[in-house]
Design a protein around this motif. Structure first.
Motif, PDB file in Angstrom:
ATOM      1  N   PRO A 243       0.838  -1.206   0.000  1.00  0.00           N
ATOM      2  CA  PRO A 243       0.000   0.000   0.000  1.00  0.00           C
ATOM      3  C   PRO A 243       0.872   1.256   0.000  1.00  0.00           C
ATOM      4  O   PRO A 243       1.888   1.313   0.684  1.00  0.00           O
ATOM      5  CB  PRO A 243      -0.780  -0.126   1.318  1.00  0.00           C
ATOM      6  CG  PRO A 243      -0.759  -1.588   1.638  1.00  0.00           C
ATOM      7  CD  PRO A 243       0.547  -2.098   1.128  1.00  0.00           C
ATOM      8  N   GLN A 244       0.501   2.221  -0.771  1.00  0.00           N
ATOM      9  CA  GLN A 244       1.267   3.469  -0.912  1.00  0.00           C
ATOM     10  C   GLN A 244       2.711   3.199  -1.345  1.00  0.00           C
ATOM     11  O   GLN A 244       3.639   3.908  -0.950  1.00  0.00           O
ATOM     12  CB  GLN A 244       1.274   4.281   0.402  1.00  0.00           C
ATOM     13  CG  GLN A 244      -0.078   4.846   0.795  1.00  0.00           C
ATOM     14  CD  GLN A 244      -0.930   3.828   1.534  1.00  0.00           C
ATOM     15  OE1 GLN A 244      -0.447   3.128   2.414  1.00  0.00           O
ATOM     16  NE2 GLN A 244      -2.210   3.739   1.177  1.00  0.00           N
ATOM     17  N   GLY A 245       2.895   2.168  -2.176  1.00  0.00           N
ATOM     18  CA  GLY A 245       4.234   1.839  -2.648  1.00  0.00           C
ATOM     19  C   GLY A 245       4.698   2.696  -3.799  1.00  0.00           C
ATOM     20  O   GLY A 245       5.859   2.602  -4.216  1.00  0.00           O
ATOM     21  N   GLY A 246       3.816   3.544  -4.329  1.00  0.00           N
ATOM     22  CA  GLY A 246       4.199   4.363  -5.474  1.00  0.00           C
ATOM     23  C   GLY A 246       4.260   3.531  -6.741  1.00  0.00           C
ATOM     24  O   GLY A 246       3.953   2.348  -6.752  1.00  0.00           O
ATOM     25  N   GLU A 247       4.694   4.142  -7.816  1.00  0.00           N
ATOM     26  CA  GLU A 247       4.764   3.451  -9.109  1.00  0.00           C
ATOM     27  C   GLU A 247       6.154   2.878  -9.353  1.00  0.00           C
ATOM     28  O   GLU A 247       6.672   2.924 -10.473  1.00  0.00           O
ATOM     29  CB  GLU A 247       4.386   4.422 -10.234  1.00  0.00           C
ATOM     30  CG  GLU A 247       2.921   4.835 -10.221  1.00  0.00           C
ATOM     31  CD  GLU A 247       2.003   3.643 -10.417  1.00  0.00           C
ATOM     32  OE1 GLU A 247       2.301   2.779 -11.285  1.00  0.00           O
ATOM     33  OE2 GLU A 247       0.974   3.565  -9.711  1.00  0.00           O
ATOM     34  N   VAL A 248       6.768   2.350  -8.323  1.00  0.00           N
ATOM     35  CA  VAL A 248       8.112   1.781  -8.448  1.00  0.00           C
ATOM     36  C   VAL A 248       8.033   0.492  -9.261  1.00  0.00           C
ATOM     37  O   VAL A 248       7.261  -0.410  -8.942  1.00  0.00           O
ATOM     38  CB  VAL A 248       8.717   1.493  -7.060  1.00  0.00           C
ATOM     39  CG1 VAL A 248      10.123   0.916  -7.220  1.00  0.00           C
ATOM     40  CG2 VAL A 248       8.743   2.764  -6.226  1.00  0.00           C
ATOM     41  N   LEU A 258       6.658  -5.366  -2.947  1.00  0.00           N
ATOM     42  CA  LEU A 258       7.396  -5.172  -1.700  1.00  0.00           C
ATOM     43  C   LEU A 258       8.904  -5.158  -1.937  1.00  0.00           C
ATOM     44  O   LEU A 258       9.623  -4.329  -1.374  1.00  0.00           O
ATOM     45  CB  LEU A 258       7.026  -6.286  -0.711  1.00  0.00           C
ATOM     46  CG  LEU A 258       7.766  -6.278   0.624  1.00  0.00           C
ATOM     47  CD1 LEU A 258       7.483  -5.000   1.399  1.00  0.00           C
ATOM     48  CD2 LEU A 258       7.384  -7.501   1.453  1.00  0.00           C
ATOM     49  N   GLU A 259       9.390  -6.074  -2.767  1.00  0.00           N
ATOM     50  CA  GLU A 259      10.824  -6.157  -3.035  1.00  0.00           C
ATOM     51  C   GLU A 259      11.354  -4.875  -3.663  1.00  0.00           C
ATOM     52  O   GLU A 259      12.456  -4.417  -3.351  1.00  0.00           O
ATOM     53  CB  GLU A 259      11.097  -7.348  -3.946  1.00  0.00           C
ATOM     54  CG  GLU A 259      12.551  -7.591  -4.261  1.00  0.00           C
ATOM     55  CD  GLU A 259      12.747  -8.838  -5.098  1.00  0.00           C
ATOM     56  OE1 GLU A 259      13.306  -8.729  -6.200  1.00  0.00           O
ATOM     57  OE2 GLU A 259      12.324  -9.918  -4.637  1.00  0.00           O
ATOM     58  N   ALA A 260      10.563  -4.275  -4.562  1.00  0.00           N
ATOM     59  CA  ALA A 260      10.993  -3.058  -5.243  1.00  0.00           C
ATOM     60  C   ALA A 260      10.997  -1.858  -4.306  1.00  0.00           C
ATOM     61  O   ALA A 260      11.680  -0.857  -4.561  1.00  0.00           O
ATOM     62  CB  ALA A 260      10.088  -2.780  -6.435  1.00  0.00           C
ATOM     63  N   VAL A 261      10.242  -1.955  -3.207  1.00  0.00           N
ATOM     64  CA  VAL A 261      10.136  -0.848  -2.258  1.00  0.00           C
ATOM     65  C   VAL A 261      11.069  -1.029  -1.062  1.00  0.00           C
ATOM     66  O   VAL A 261      11.688  -0.070  -0.589  1.00  0.00           O
ATOM     67  CB  VAL A 261       8.671  -0.721  -1.766  1.00  0.00           C
ATOM     68  CG1 VAL A 261       8.547   0.317  -0.656  1.00  0.00           C
ATOM     69  CG2 VAL A 261       7.751  -0.376  -2.928  1.00  0.00           C
ATOM     70  N   ALA A 262      11.205  -2.278  -0.589  1.00  0.00           N
ATOM     71  CA  ALA A 262      11.907  -2.513   0.674  1.00  0.00           C
ATOM     72  C   ALA A 262      13.074  -3.480   0.569  1.00  0.00           C
ATOM     73  O   ALA A 262      13.710  -3.778   1.587  1.00  0.00           O
ATOM     74  CB  ALA A 262      10.917  -3.030   1.724  1.00  0.00           C
ATOM     75  N   GLU A 308       3.495  -4.471   6.805  1.00  0.00           N
ATOM     76  CA  GLU A 308       2.176  -4.281   6.189  1.00  0.00           C
ATOM     77  C   GLU A 308       1.751  -5.534   5.429  1.00  0.00           C
ATOM     78  O   GLU A 308       0.600  -5.964   5.500  1.00  0.00           O
ATOM     79  CB  GLU A 308       2.210  -3.080   5.229  1.00  0.00           C
ATOM     80  CG  GLU A 308       2.267  -1.730   5.892  1.00  0.00           C
ATOM     81  CD  GLU A 308       0.910  -1.285   6.430  1.00  0.00           C
ATOM     82  OE1 GLU A 308      -0.110  -1.883   6.046  1.00  0.00           O
ATOM     83  OE2 GLU A 308       0.882  -0.340   7.243  1.00  0.00           O
ATOM     84  N   VAL A 309       2.696  -6.111   4.694  1.00  0.00           N
ATOM     85  CA  VAL A 309       2.387  -7.337   3.948  1.00  0.00           C
ATOM     86  C   VAL A 309       2.229  -8.516   4.902  1.00  0.00           C
ATOM     87  O   VAL A 309       1.315  -9.338   4.762  1.00  0.00           O
ATOM     88  CB  VAL A 309       3.490  -7.613   2.904  1.00  0.00           C
ATOM     89  CG1 VAL A 309       3.308  -8.993   2.270  1.00  0.00           C
ATOM     90  CG2 VAL A 309       3.477  -6.531   1.824  1.00  0.00           C
ATOM     91  N   LEU A 310       3.128  -8.593   5.883  1.00  0.00           N
ATOM     92  CA  LEU A 310       3.062  -9.700   6.832  1.00  0.00           C
ATOM     93  C   LEU A 310       1.796  -9.667   7.676  1.00  0.00           C
ATOM     94  O   LEU A 310       1.305 -10.716   8.107  1.00  0.00           O
ATOM     95  CB  LEU A 310       4.281  -9.667   7.756  1.00  0.00           C
ATOM     96  CG  LEU A 310       5.565 -10.277   7.202  1.00  0.00           C
ATOM     97  CD1 LEU A 310       6.710 -10.050   8.193  1.00  0.00           C
ATOM     98  CD2 LEU A 310       5.388 -11.764   6.954  1.00  0.00           C
TER      99      LEU A 310
END
Length: 407
Positions: A243-248, A258-262, A308-310
């Motif tokens: 959520p709110q990860g942007g357009e990454v 998630l991987e692209a963000v964190a 958030e994902v977990l």
């Protein structure tokens, strides 16, 4: 050590061996009492296991009032196991015994994108080097973890997003040609979960193990057994939308994964934008451990994103334990604090009432431990072990008959 007692015949050699694998030697009389088997059956089973080297004994049986009765115990040094956890940028390569004790370990730098023609010979060469440093014994099997989905039944990678040249490659055949032993392959995070469960949390029935490094993934232990899913893709946290990860853009082709963000490279990129010298996941960890406030802030936010994902996984799967491992976890409490913050905020109180969220106990060796455990559970399973010992016994009987009547 084996995943389940189901399917083990009460009188089989595997059943007797399983009892002895708790590390407590027993007399024949104790084994008879515990199993309810006839003395003659216990004697026959122990004779097979001793002949195979899997059990050691120092006497002939029950005491008659004179010298103490002989005791029989599991011999973990009977065979060796070769194990490796291959990540995106490094591998942990090890030699273990049948007790999943790591006898020799080496960390090897690599790029998994170089493909199996480069990576597998590197593993073989490292194993041979490690074997020269331990007491020689027969190799029982080889276990390998790879950083992508694996069809466990065949050992072939299944459309792995970060592994060009690996899709469908027959990894077991390539390694069996070198060591003439069974080869089992699985996803590396599945093996991390198996390693954490075996070494640190054997009594936990439901747990999630997360690897946070270059990529992000999870392994699931359900009712004490590793859960792989229908296609071996269970636990692929890294490609769940944040959520709110942007357009990454993620390397899988989607956005907001998630991987692209964190993941480690994403965090390094954020720190470079702030003028900090971060070019790898290791650099991110180093900055946090050096007390850099911006690096700590970025890693804590990564923990929140992972949490958030977990949180959804916790609500659906209802584990009693979440273990956070991987290179990013070496940044310390910053990552773990962010994970806890999101999970406790987003998950239902009933699911988190008794939930523990902890750092990895096995650390960098978790995947190698899991690879060893996977092999041991296979080679000492009733299907494999009883069939092997039965074939040995039949061969010995045939040889005796031939020697007696065959001239």
């Amino acid at each position: 050590m084996m995943e389940s007692t189901q399917g083990i015949e009460a009188g089989s050699p595997a059943a007797v061996l399983r009892m002895l694998m708790d590390g407590r030697p027993r007399t024949r009389a104790e084994i008879v009492a515990a199993t309810g088997l006839a003395r003659s059956t216990v004697r026959a089973r122990l004779d097979l296991l001793v002949a195979a080297g899997l059990v050691t004994g120092n006497g002939t049986g029950e005491s008659t009032g004179g010298r103490p009765a002989g005791r029989f115990g599991f011999n973990p040094g009977a065979h060796l196991v070769l194990a490796a956890e291959v990540g995106a940028t490094h591998a942990t390569v090890a030699v273990a015994d049948l007790g999943c004790r790591l006898l020799a370990v080496e960390q090897v730098g690599l790029d998994v994108a170089d493909g199996p023609a480069v990576i597998l010979p590197l593993l073989v060469a490292t194993w041979r080097e490690l074997l020269s440093s331990v007491d020689p014994a027969e190799i029982a099997g080889v276990g390998i973890g790879l950083p992508g989905p694996v069809e466990h039944s065949t050992g072939r990678p299944n459309n792995p997003p970060i592994m060009p040249g690996w899709d469908g490659f027959d990894v077991p055949a390539a390694i069996e040609a070198e060591f003439d032993a069974p080869v089992l392959v699985d996803n590396e995070v599945n093996l991390m979960a198996l390693g954490e469960h075996t070494a640190s949390h054997p009594d936990v029935r439901h747990m999630i193990v997360v690897k946070a490094a270059t990529g992000i993934g999870a392994g699931l232990i359900s009712n004490g057994v590793l859960h792989r899913g229908a296609a071996g893709a269970a636990g692929d946290l890294g490609h769940i939308r944040v959520p709110q990860g942007g357009e990454v853009l993620c390397r899988c082709g989607n956005t907001e994964c998630l991987e692209a963000v964190a993941g480690g490279p994403a965090l390094a990129a954020k720190l470079r934008e702030l003028g900090l010298p971060a070019h790898s996941t290791a650099d991110v960890v180093h900055l946090v451990r050096s007390g850099n406030l911006e690096a700590g802030r970025v890693v804590r936010q990564a923990g929140r994103d992972i949490g958030e994902v977990l949180a959804g996984c916790v609500s659906m799967f209802n584990p009693s334990l979440v273990v956070i491992g991987g290179l990013l976890a070496e940044a310390g409490e910053m990552l773990l604090a962010g994970v806890r913050e999101s999970i406790y905020r987003r998950s239902l109180p009933l699911a988190t009432e008794d939930l523990r969220i902890v750092a990895s106990g096995a650390g960098v060796t978790a995947g190698a431990l899991g690879a060893a455990a996977m092999v041991v559970r296979h080679v000492l399973s009733p299907e494999v072990l009883d069939a092997r010992l039965g074939a040995v016994a039949a061969g010995a009987a045939a040889a005796e008959v031939h020697g007696t009547f065959g001239g």
